[in-house]
Design a protein around this motif. Structure first.
Motif, PDB file in Angstrom:
ATOM      1  N   LYS A 159       3.136   8.485   9.735  1.00 27.28           N
ATOM      2  CA  LYS A 159       3.308   7.047   9.975  1.00 27.28           C
ATOM      3  C   LYS A 159       2.003   6.301   9.730  1.00 27.28           C
ATOM      4  O   LYS A 159       2.003   5.219   9.117  1.00 27.28           O
ATOM      5  CB  LYS A 159       3.808   6.780  11.386  1.00 27.28           C
ATOM      6  N   TYR A 181       1.666   6.080   6.001  1.00 25.38           N
ATOM      7  CA  TYR A 181       2.647   5.166   5.415  1.00 25.38           C
ATOM      8  C   TYR A 181       2.298   3.709   5.728  1.00 25.38           C
ATOM      9  O   TYR A 181       2.524   2.829   4.902  1.00 25.38           O
ATOM     10  CB  TYR A 181       4.058   5.480   5.908  1.00 25.38           C
ATOM     11  N   SER A 195       2.293   2.093   1.749  1.00 29.15           N
ATOM     12  CA  SER A 195       3.748   2.244   1.783  1.00 29.15           C
ATOM     13  C   SER A 195       4.301   2.919   0.531  1.00 29.15           C
ATOM     14  O   SER A 195       5.438   3.403   0.543  1.00 29.15           O
ATOM     15  CB  SER A 195       4.419   0.891   1.982  1.00 29.15           C
ATOM     16  N   LEU A 225       5.865   6.481   0.701  1.00 30.51           N
ATOM     17  CA  LEU A 225       7.250   6.717   1.107  1.00 30.51           C
ATOM     18  C   LEU A 225       8.113   7.185  -0.066  1.00 30.51           C
ATOM     19  O   LEU A 225       9.109   7.879   0.131  1.00 30.51           O
ATOM     20  CB  LEU A 225       7.854   5.454   1.718  1.00 30.51           C
TER      21      LEU A 225
END
Length: 157
Positions: free
Chosen positions: A10, A13, A17, A20
């Protein structure tokens, strides 16, 4: 361990992003972060999961096999390496047996009224199966279309 790994992923990410989109990033993170037997065990579990749940066709299976190859080769535990190879072989057999045009494998399902139905109960009949979950918004959105299909074919033997 899984919660710790989820936390680390997390953080990554949130920073980037685009990670992902890399369905093997969690494997890369395990490989970079963990050491020893915990690395081996976690890699093994995640790879087995990818084989079982993220390979719905031969292309996905082959892509997963190629991406997994260096990680499998890095495992010192022979049992883990062999179990992963066996999982690939079993998934390949399953995909061959369930190709379009092949007879469906035998199975049984329980209905919402607690009746159990097996595929053999409907031998010689056309069957439409749609497996969905009540929590799945796209699944629920299909309900009007399912009603149309039912209304069209309910009296058709």
């Amino acid at each position: 361990m899984n919660e710790y790994l989820d936390y680390l992923l997390k953080l990554d990410y949130d920073k980037d992003s685009t990670l992902l989109a890399n369905n093997f990033y969690n494997i890369e993170k395990i490989n970079q972060t963990l050491k020893g037997k915990i690395r081996e065990h976690t890699l093994y579990n995640k790879l087995i999961g990818k084989i079982h749940y993220a390979t719905g066709n031969f292309q996905q299976l082959n892509e997963t096999r190629e991406k997994a190859r260096p990680y499998v080769a890095s495992l010192e535990n022979r049992y883990f390496r062999q179990a992963i190879e066996n999982a690939f072989a079993e998934k390949e057999k399953l995909l061959y047996r369930t190709q379009k045009g092949q007879p469906a494998p035998p199975f049984a399902l329980k209905s919402d009224n607690d009746m159990t139905y097996s595929l053999s109960d409907f031998k010689g009949k056309v069957i439409y199966l749609d497996l969905w979950a009540s929590w799945c918004a796209p699944c629920r959105a299909q309900i009007p279309d399912l009603k149309k299909i039912y209304d069209t074919y309910k009296n058709d033997d």
